[in-house]
Design an enzyme around this catalytic site. Structure first.
Site, mmCIF file in Angstrom:
data_model
loop_
_atom_site.group_PDB
_atom_site.id
_atom_site.type_symbol
_atom_site.label_atom_id
_atom_site.label_comp_id
_atom_site.label_asym_id
_atom_site.label_seq_id
_atom_site.Cartn_x
_atom_site.Cartn_y
_atom_site.Cartn_z
ATOM 1 N N CYS A 149 50.538 63.246 41.050
ATOM 2 C CA CYS A 149 50.619 64.546 40.393
ATOM 3 C C CYS A 149 51.135 64.285 38.983
ATOM 4 C CB CYS A 149 51.604 65.447 41.120
ATOM 5 S SG CYS A 149 51.245 65.671 42.849
ATOM 6 N N ARG A 201 45.860 63.112 36.455
ATOM 7 C CA ARG A 201 46.692 62.653 37.576
ATOM 8 C C ARG A 201 46.589 63.572 38.784
ATOM 9 N NH1 ARG A 201 50.343 59.014 36.466
ATOM 10 N NH2 ARG A 201 51.575 59.641 38.266
ATOM 11 N N TRP A 228 48.193 66.941 42.858
ATOM 12 C CA TRP A 228 47.201 66.252 43.673
ATOM 13 C C TRP A 228 47.757 66.318 45.080
ATOM 14 C CZ3 TRP A 228 42.390 64.581 42.936
ATOM 15 C CH2 TRP A 228 41.820 63.783 43.923
ATOM 16 N N ASN A 258 56.537 64.467 42.051
ATOM 17 C CA ASN A 258 55.336 63.660 42.249
ATOM 18 C C ASN A 258 55.716 62.571 43.243
ATOM 19 O OD1 ASN A 258 53.031 62.084 42.142
ATOM 20 N ND2 ASN A 258 53.675 61.006 40.284
ATOM 21 N N GLY A 259 55.085 62.550 44.401
ATOM 22 C CA GLY A 259 55.387 61.504 45.385
ATOM 23 C C GLY A 259 55.257 62.056 46.795
ATOM 24 N N GLU A 308 28.798 46.221 48.783
ATOM 25 C CA GLU A 308 29.625 47.002 47.859
ATOM 26 C C GLU A 308 29.694 46.329 46.494
ATOM 27 O OE1 GLU A 308 30.740 49.824 47.541
ATOM 28 O OE2 GLU A 308 32.379 49.663 46.106
ATOM 29 N N LYS A 327 28.531 48.024 42.925
ATOM 30 C CA LYS A 327 29.398 48.097 41.731
ATOM 31 C C LYS A 327 28.650 47.575 40.508
ATOM 32 C CE LYS A 327 32.066 50.419 42.702
ATOM 33 N NZ LYS A 327 31.660 50.877 43.946
ATOM 34 N N GLU A 377 25.709 49.930 39.422
ATOM 35 C CA GLU A 377 25.975 51.289 38.911
ATOM 36 C C GLU A 377 26.722 51.282 37.588
ATOM 37 O OE1 GLU A 377 28.497 53.889 41.187
ATOM 38 O OE2 GLU A 377 29.557 52.240 42.096
ATOM 39 N N HIS A 398 15.172 34.574 55.469
ATOM 40 C CA HIS A 398 14.081 35.470 55.917
ATOM 41 C C HIS A 398 13.407 36.148 54.738
ATOM 42 C CE1 HIS A 398 15.307 34.805 60.025
ATOM 43 N NE2 HIS A 398 16.560 35.001 59.642
ATOM 44 N N LYS A 432 30.484 61.770 39.536
ATOM 45 C CA LYS A 432 31.565 61.317 40.418
ATOM 46 C C LYS A 432 31.417 61.908 41.811
ATOM 47 C CE LYS A 432 35.190 59.212 41.723
ATOM 48 N NZ LYS A 432 35.024 57.764 42.052
HETATM 49 C C1 AGP Z 1 30.363 54.506 44.393
HETATM 50 O O1 AGP Z 1 30.942 53.722 43.376
HETATM 51 C C2 AGP Z 1 29.689 55.741 43.841
HETATM 52 N N1 AGP Z 1 30.550 56.479 43.017
HETATM 53 C C3 AGP Z 1 29.010 56.551 44.938
HETATM 54 O O2 AGP Z 1 28.186 55.681 45.678
HETATM 55 C C4 AGP Z 1 29.952 57.268 45.931
HETATM 56 O O3 AGP Z 1 30.603 56.323 46.735
HETATM 57 C C5 AGP Z 1 29.098 58.194 46.813
HETATM 58 O O4 AGP Z 1 28.478 59.149 45.988
HETATM 59 C C6 AGP Z 1 29.917 58.895 47.898
HETATM 60 O O5 AGP Z 1 30.876 59.715 47.286
HETATM 61 P P1 AGP Z 1 32.056 60.323 48.213
HETATM 62 O O6 AGP Z 1 32.837 59.144 48.721
HETATM 63 O O7 AGP Z 1 32.844 61.183 47.289
HETATM 64 O O8 AGP Z 1 31.422 61.082 49.334
#
Ligand code: AGP
Length: 614
Positions: free
Chosen positions: A2, A27, A74, A100-101, A487, A491, A494, A510, A609
Site C-alpha cells: 500500500c 503501490r 492494496w 502498509n503491511g 515461461e 518472457k 512478449e 521429435h 496487463k
Molecule cells: C505474462 O507475462 C502475461 N502478462 C500474460 O500471459 C498473463 O500471464 C495472462 O494474460 C494471464 O493474466 P492473469 O494472470 O492476470 O489472468
C-alpha cells in the site's frame, strides 16, 4: 503493498497528501482515504477506487488542517470497500492510523480486545492495531509514542504505520518493520511516505527508518528515533536524495519489471507469511481448511488459466501429482470454456490469475460452477472478479504487479500452489512426514536462495549482449522445469519480440532439433535434481549440431560447464521447489535482451496487463 503519506507542518496538508497518494498509486490502487485534523476534529474521507475517486469524494468535506495522513490500498485483509479502506479510527475517535503491511496475529488480538469491549467496523488487521495502541495508551497511562512501542511488541507481521492523536496534534508517530517508510525533513515541516516520491518536490532531505525502528515526529523538534524492541535511542541519518521522481516510483530501478523481479524474495515471503510454520509442520490456509473434503474426495483437479498463470498451473500439476497423488489436468481457460468439457461435482477447478479479471479464466470458472465443480481461486488482486466468483481461494501477496510481463506473480502463484499441495499430501499421508517437514523448511529458505540467484544478474547481462540479435531462441527443461522453459520463452517473446519456444528437453529429437545450428541459442535448465543425466545428453545432441548453449546449472556443476557456451549457477534445492529459482535467470535474460533491443519493457507492444476481453 500500500502507499502511505503523512504531513505535519505549516502548509495545508490536503494538497500535499492527495498529490502524494497519486504518486504512490503504483503501490496499490483498490481504495484510498485521507484524515485531516483541522484543530478541532479529524475529518475522515475514504472510498473504494482510485485516488481520483477520493479527490471527488473529499471535495464535500472540510479540507483544512496542517496535520493529516492518507493511504492508497492494496487489500490483503478484507475486500476493497469503504469501511476497509484506511485511515482507521480507534474506538474513542482520538487515534487515527494508516498501515502498509500484514499483522499475522491480528485475530487473536482482535478477540482479546473484543472481550474488553472494543468494537470493530472493518475486516482489517489495521483497525485492530490502532485499538491495541489505544488500549495500551489508556491502560498504561502513557503517551502515544510509548503506547505504539509497547503495542508493536505484541504484534507479529510487517508494518509501516503512521498514527496521530487528536488530543496531541503536534506530532505523528511512525514505525517500520518489513515495509518501507521514509520521513521527509523540511524547514519546520515533516513528510511521511512509503518512498520519497510524495515529498521530493518539497525537500530532498530524508530519513529512512530501518526495520524495528519507530519515531516521534514533532513540530519544532528533532526526530526522536527509537528501537521498538527495547526503546533504545537510535540516531536518524538524514540523506540528501539525488533521485528524480520517476526513479523513486520505480524504487531506483530503470523499469517496474526489474523492480518486481527483485521484489520476489519479499513477495514469496509475504505469500507464505502467516500461513507457513515450518518448525511446527503447520500450513494454515482457511480456503483449504474449510473445504478440505472437497479436495480429498475430488476425482481430479482441473487447473484453468492463461499465459504465465497457465505455466504456474503446469508446475502445480507436477507438484500435486508428485506429492498429493491427485490427478490434475491443466487447461488453457480459452479452450476449456468452449470445448464442452466433461465436468462433474467430483471435480475441483483451480483458477489462477494475477489480475483476477482475465475474461477466459472467469468464463471457465462460471462453466465449472454451472456443472457442479468446486472452484478455488489463486489471485493477486483482493476483491477482483475471479476472487469474488470462486467458492474459496488463496491470495498471493505479491503486491501490485505493474510490468505487463508477469514475474513475481508467477513465483508467488507457485508458492501458494506448493503450500496447497503440501497440505493435501499431509492430509492424505502420501508423503513421509520427514519429506513433508523438509520441503516446509526449504520453502522458508527460498527467499534467501532467490536473493542469491539475483546476484547472477551482471553475468546474465553479459550473456544477453551476446544473444540480443538472435531471431529465434529455444528453451528446454524436464520435469518440474519443463513449464519453466515455456515461461522463459514467453518472457522473451512478449518483451523483446524475439521468436522463442519452450519444449520438454527430450522432445528435441521429435522435430525441433532440425532447427539447431550455430545461429540458434538454446537455453537449457540443467539443474542437478530430476533427470540431470538425460538433460546432459540432450545438451550433447545440441552441441554436436553447433547450437549455442546457455545452461542454468546447480552451483559447482563442472560437467555441463564443459559443454555449454555459458552457464548460470544457482543454489541447489529440491526439484519440487526448483522452479522458484530456475525462472529467475530467465526473467533477467529476457529483461536485459529487451532493454538492449530498445523495447518498451513495462508496456510491450500489442499487450495489456489484464486481458478482460475474449
Ligand atoms: C505474462 O507475462 C502475461 N502478462 C500474460 O500471459 C498473463 O500471464 C495472462 O494474460 C494471464 O493474466 P492473469 O494472470 O492476470 O489472468
Amino acid at each position: 503493498m500500500c502507499g502511505i503519506v503523512g504531513y505535519i507542518g505549516y502548509r495545508e496538508a490536503y494538497p500535499i497528501i492527495m498529490k502524494g497518494l497519486q504518486r504512490l498509486e503504483y503501490r496499490g490502487y483498490d481504495s484510498a482515504g485521507i484524515a485531516l485534523y483541522d484543530g478541532q476534529t479529524i475529518n475522515l474521507t475514504k472510498t473504494p477506487g482510485k485516488v481520483d475517486d477520493l479527490r471527488d469524494k473529499s471535495a464535500s468535506i472540510s479540507l483544512a488542517g496542517s496535520l493529516g495522513i492518507g493511504h492508497t490500498r492494496w487489500a490483503t485483509h478484507g475486500v476493497p470497500n469503504e469501511v476497509n479502506s484506511h485511515p482507521h479510527f480507534s474506538n474513542s475517535g482520538d487515534l487515527v492510523i494508516i498501515h502498509n503491511g500484514i499483522i499475522e496475529n491480528y485475530e487473536a488480538i482482535k478477540k482479546e480486545l473484543g472481550q474488553r469491549g472494543y468494537v470493530f467496523h472493518s475486516d482489517t488487521d489495521t483497525e485492530v492495531l490502532v485499538n491495541l495502541i489505544e488500549e495500551v495508551k489508556s491502560k498504561e497511562g502513557v503517551k502515544l509514542g510509548k503506547a505504539v512501542q509497547i503495542a508493536l511488541n505484541q504484534v507479529v507481521g510487517a508494518y509501516a504505520i503512521a498514527v496521530f492523536d487528536r488530543t496531541k496534534p503536534d506530532e505523528i508517530v511512525v514505525a517500520k518493520l518489513g515495509s518501507p517508510l521514509a520521513i521527509g525533513v523540511g524547514e519546520n515541516e515533516f513528510f511521511i511516505a512509503s518512498d520519497a516520491s510524495p515529498f521530493i518536490e518539497y525537500t530532498n532531505n530524508a530519513v529512512y527508518l530501518e526495520d524495528e525502528e519507530m519515531a516521534v515526529v514533532r513540530l519544532g523538534k528533532e526526530i526522536r528515533l527509537r528501537k521498538i524492541k527495547d526503546d533504545a535511542v537510535a540516531y536518524p541519518m538524514v540523506q540528501e536524495l539525488q533521485m528524480n521522481l520517476e526513479a523513486i516510483e520505480k524504487g531506483g530501478y530503470e523499469h517496474f519489471m526489474l523492480k518486481e523481479i527483485y521484489e520476489q524474495p519479499h513477495a514469496i515471503k509475504d505469500t507464505y507469511r502467516g500461513r507457513l510454520r515450518a518448525g511446527e509442520g503447520i500450513i494454515r490456509m482457511a480456503g483449504i481448511d474449510q473445504n478440505l473434503d472437497r479436495f480429498l474426495d475430488a476425482n481430479r483437479i482441473i487447473i484453468a488459466a492463461c499465459g504465465t498463470s497457465w505455466h504456474a498451473g503446469l508446475v502445480a500439476e507436477y507438484i500435486f501429482e508428485d506429492l498429493a497423488r491427485i490427478p490434475v489436468e491443466v487447461e488453457y481457460a480459452s479452450e476449456f470454456r468452449y470445448r464442452n468439457p466433461v465436468i462433474t461435482d467430483k471435480d475441483v477447478l483451480i483458477a489462477i490469475s494475477q489480475s483476477g479479471e482475465t475474461a477466459d479464466t472467469l468464463a471457465a470458472i462460471k462453466l465449472a460452477k454451472e456443472k457442479g465443480a468446486f472452484v478455488f481461486g489463486v489471485c493477486n488482486v483482493v476483491g477482483s472478479s475471479i476472487a469474488r466468483e470462486t467458492d474459496a481461494g488463496a491470495y498471493t501477496h505479491a503486491g501490485p504487479e505493474i510490468g505487463v510481463a508477469s514475474t513475481k506473480a508467477f513465483t508467488t502463484q507457485i508458492t501458494v500452489l506448493t503450500l496447497i499441495a503440501l497440505k493435501l499430501a499431509k492430509a492424505k499421508g502420501t508423503i513421509p512426514e520427514e519429506r513433508y517437514l523438509e520441503i516446509l523448511s526449504e520453502m522458508e529458505s527460498i527467499p534467501t536462495l532467490v536473493e542469491k540467484v539475483l546476484e547472477t544478474n551482471p553475468h546474465i547481462e553479459i550473456i544477453a549482449e551476446a544473444y540480443k540479435d538472435s531471431p529465434n531462441c529455444l528453451y528446454l527443461g524436464r520435469g518440474y522445469n519443463f513449464p519453466v522453459a515455456l515461461e522463459g520463452a514467453l518472457k522473451l517473446k512478449e518483451i523483446s519480440y524475439i521468436h522463442a519456444e519452450g519444449y520438454p528437453a527430450a522432445e528435441m529429437k521429435h522435430g525441433p532439433i532440425a532447427l539447431i545450428d550455430e545461429h540458434m541459442p538454446v537455453i537449457v535448465i540443467a539443474t542437478k535434481k530430476g533427470h540431470y543425466e538425460k538433460v546432459v545428453s540432450n545438451i550433447q545432441e545440441i552441441k554436436s549440431r553447433k547450437g549455442k548453449i546457455i545452461a542454468i546449472v546447480t552451483e559447482g556443476d563442472e560437467q555441463v560447464r564443459d559443454l555449454a557456451d555459458h552457464v548460470v549457477e544457482i543454489p541447489e534445492c529440491s526439484e519440487s521447489l526448483s522452479p522458484l529459482l530456475t525462472t529467475i535467470p530467465l526473467q533477467l535474460l529476457s529483461y536485459h535482451i529487451a532493454v538492449m533491443r530498445g523495447c518498451n519493457v513495462d508496456q510491450p507492444r500489442n499487450l495489456a496487463k489484464s486481458v478482460t476481453v475474449e
